[in-house]
Scaffold this motif. Structure first.
Motif, PDB file in Angstrom:
ATOM      1  N   HIS A 160       4.392   0.063 -49.524  1.00  0.00           N
ATOM      2  CA  HIS A 160       3.502   0.088 -50.785  1.00  0.00           C
ATOM      3  C   HIS A 160       4.259  -0.224 -52.028  1.00  0.00           C
ATOM      4  N   LEU A 161       5.490   0.103 -52.145  1.00  0.00           N
ATOM      5  CA  LEU A 161       6.411  -0.466 -53.180  1.00  0.00           C
ATOM      6  C   LEU A 161       6.326  -1.976 -53.525  1.00  0.00           C
ATOM      7  N   VAL A 162       6.294  -2.515 -52.566  1.00  0.00           N
ATOM      8  CA  VAL A 162       6.125  -4.209 -52.581  1.00  0.00           C
ATOM      9  C   VAL A 162       4.770  -4.718 -52.717  1.00  0.00           C
ATOM     10  N   SER A 163       3.825  -3.920 -52.554  1.00  0.00           N
ATOM     11  CA  SER A 163       2.599  -4.519 -52.446  1.00  0.00           C
ATOM     12  C   SER A 163       1.726  -4.091 -53.519  1.00  0.00           C
ATOM     13  N   LYS A 170       9.404  -4.131 -40.565  1.00  0.00           N
ATOM     14  CA  LYS A 170       9.232  -3.627 -41.873  1.00  0.00           C
ATOM     15  C   LYS A 170       8.597  -2.199 -41.689  1.00  0.00           C
ATOM     16  N   ASN A 171       9.272  -1.390 -42.482  1.00  0.00           N
ATOM     17  CA  ASN A 171       8.902  -0.007 -42.370  1.00  0.00           C
ATOM     18  C   ASN A 171       7.654   0.199 -43.392  1.00  0.00           C
ATOM     19  N   GLN A 172       6.521   0.308 -42.968  1.00  0.00           N
ATOM     20  CA  GLN A 172       5.219   0.571 -43.747  1.00  0.00           C
ATOM     21  C   GLN A 172       5.443   1.793 -44.607  1.00  0.00           C
ATOM     22  N   PRO A 176      -1.524   2.142 -53.164  1.00  0.00           N
ATOM     23  CA  PRO A 176      -1.057   3.433 -52.966  1.00  0.00           C
ATOM     24  C   PRO A 176      -0.336   3.575 -51.661  1.00  0.00           C
ATOM     25  N   PRO A 177       0.577   4.604 -51.324  1.00  0.00           N
ATOM     26  CA  PRO A 177       1.307   4.717 -50.206  1.00  0.00           C
ATOM     27  C   PRO A 177       0.567   4.688 -48.982  1.00  0.00           C
ATOM     28  N   TYR A 178       1.003   3.976 -47.799  1.00  0.00           N
ATOM     29  CA  TYR A 178       0.120   4.008 -46.608  1.00  0.00           C
ATOM     30  C   TYR A 178       0.462   5.261 -45.914  1.00  0.00           C
ATOM     31  N   ALA A 179      -0.416   5.982 -45.058  1.00  0.00           N
ATOM     32  CA  ALA A 179      -0.463   7.099 -44.288  1.00  0.00           C
ATOM     33  C   ALA A 179       0.129   6.819 -42.986  1.00  0.00           C
ATOM     34  N   SER A 180       0.085   5.563 -42.372  1.00  0.00           N
ATOM     35  CA  SER A 180       0.800   5.283 -40.843  1.00  0.00           C
ATOM     36  C   SER A 180       0.770   3.845 -41.145  1.00  0.00           C
ATOM     37  N   ALA A 181       1.448   3.166 -39.928  1.00  0.00           N
ATOM     38  CA  ALA A 181       1.541   1.940 -39.549  1.00  0.00           C
ATOM     39  C   ALA A 181       0.084   1.226 -39.413  1.00  0.00           C
TER      40      ALA A 181
END
Length: 160
Positions: A92-95, A86-88, A98-103
């Motif tokens: 965030h679109l799934v969870s 999974k590309n993190q 807010p968007p993640y900054a890194s893995a």
């Protein structure tokens, strides 16, 4: 078990070292083996009972799920294991977070704190355990505070 013991157990696990070597071949940015497979190794649970091997990475330049599936197929060609890639940068679109900054940021926000653990080899072995070893000592599950209002996670924890 303290942090030194956890790291030693993971470093000395031949199967995990083989997985790290194989995932490293994909040359993914900011990649980690994480979650349940590591928790199970630390707790001494048989890997055959593990449902999948979670690989996360962070690549905002390609957030296609098809790319993740291509990586899974490549890993399966090298060694037939239940890989989940999974590309993190897109998760965030799934969870609904807010968007993640890194893995690492994503790992720190996994729904269960006990699975918020990752290892990588870029180029050296690195252990990431954002909540410390105490979350792994108690052999129980706690919901991450960010997921307390996400309906599908509330249903999961209600069923446990």
């Amino acid at each position: 078990m303290n942090l030194v013991d956890i790291e030693r157990r993971l470093r000395e696990d031949d199967e995990l070292q083989q997985m790290l070597e194989i995932v490293e071949r994909l040359d993914l940015p900011d990649w980690w083996i994480c979650a349940g497979v590591l928790r199970s190794k630390i707790w001494g649970i048989d890997q055959n009972a593990q449902s999948d091997i979670d690989i996360v990475y962070f690549d905002p330049s390609d957030i296609s799920e098809a790319t993740e599936k291509r990586h899974e197929r490549q890993l399966c060609e090298w060694i037939d294991l239940p890989w989940s890639v999974k590309n993190q940068a897109r998760m965030h679109l799934v969870s609904d977070l807010p968007p993640y900054a890194s893995a690492q940021d994503a790992i720190a926000q996994f729904p269960e704190t006990v699975t918020a653990i990752g290892v990588t080899r870029r180029p050296d072995f690195e252990l990431y355990l954002p909540y410390g070893e105490m979350t792994l000592r108690i052999e129980s599950f706690a919901r991450h505070h960010l997921f307390k209002s996400v309906p599908r996670v509330i249903r999961f924890f209600s069923d446990v």
